[in-house]
Scaffold this active site. Sequence first.
Site, mmCIF file in Angstrom:
data_model
loop_
_atom_site.group_PDB
_atom_site.id
_atom_site.type_symbol
_atom_site.label_atom_id
_atom_site.label_comp_id
_atom_site.label_asym_id
_atom_site.label_seq_id
_atom_site.Cartn_x
_atom_site.Cartn_y
_atom_site.Cartn_z
ATOM 1 N N TRP A 1 42.446 37.534 39.306
ATOM 2 C CA TRP A 1 41.006 37.583 39.573
ATOM 3 C C TRP A 1 40.241 36.807 38.505
ATOM 4 O O TRP A 1 40.608 36.823 37.332
ATOM 5 C CB TRP A 1 40.493 39.024 39.530
ATOM 6 C CG TRP A 1 40.935 39.939 40.620
ATOM 7 C CD1 TRP A 1 41.843 40.957 40.523
ATOM 8 C CD2 TRP A 1 40.466 39.948 41.977
ATOM 9 N NE1 TRP A 1 41.965 41.602 41.736
ATOM 10 C CE2 TRP A 1 41.140 41.002 42.641
ATOM 11 C CE3 TRP A 1 39.560 39.178 42.690
ATOM 12 C CZ2 TRP A 1 40.925 41.302 43.985
ATOM 13 C CZ3 TRP A 1 39.343 39.464 44.027
ATOM 14 C CH2 TRP A 1 40.013 40.516 44.661
ATOM 15 N N CYS B 1 43.160 41.523 34.752
ATOM 16 C CA CYS B 1 42.181 40.505 35.176
ATOM 17 C C CYS B 1 41.044 41.129 35.982
ATOM 18 O O CYS B 1 39.884 40.711 35.864
ATOM 19 C CB CYS B 1 42.857 39.399 35.964
ATOM 20 S SG CYS B 1 43.836 39.942 37.375
#
Length: 212
Positions: free
Chosen positions: A104, A162
């Site tokens: 991400w 993330c």
Amino acid sequence: MSGMDRQVLSFHESLLRESDVHLLRGPYWLNDQIISFYFEYLEKVVYRDARNLLFVSPEVTQCLKIVSSDEASVFLTPLQATEKDFIFFALNNNEQSTAGGSHWSLLVFSRPENTFFHFDSCSGSNLATSRRFSRHLRASLGCPGAELHEHECLQQSNCYDCGIHLILATEMVAQHTEDTGTVHNTPEIHQQDVKGKRREILKIIRQLGGEI
């Protein structure tokens, strides 16, 4: 979906199940459902009076990635995207039509600065994706000359946080836009915040009536 995967919270358009909440309890990569819930929480609760901010769910972002540039307005027009000053996209490296991906990052379009700002906690991992996506949206957002800027941000210290970095960066950028009217020079998040964010999200789910 297994009958054992109990629903724990329904919040506006978001639905969380036990399997989603489980991801917050350990060192796991966050899925679309958790990110989508938190974006909706920011929109409906934290920034409910901020009409210039738009938080685009991962599901809509994924649809935008796979449709043509001409078709992107079908998704953006109902969101009044061309009227928003700051638009937040939860971006991942999945190029398929189904949920997935392994990383991400945050992409923010700033209309006052005519710039897409990319915050990647594993620098370079989503650079190609962010370049394609920002070029893809320029016409639909009414910003044909917008550039992409890789913004400095805290780098993750493991392979699974993330999504936490994405959430924290979204909060930091949103607050910075409220304070300054810009995205440029948004302060970095702190490692201490990363460590405690999963517990904080679980607390928010409970406060909203989640049965966890």
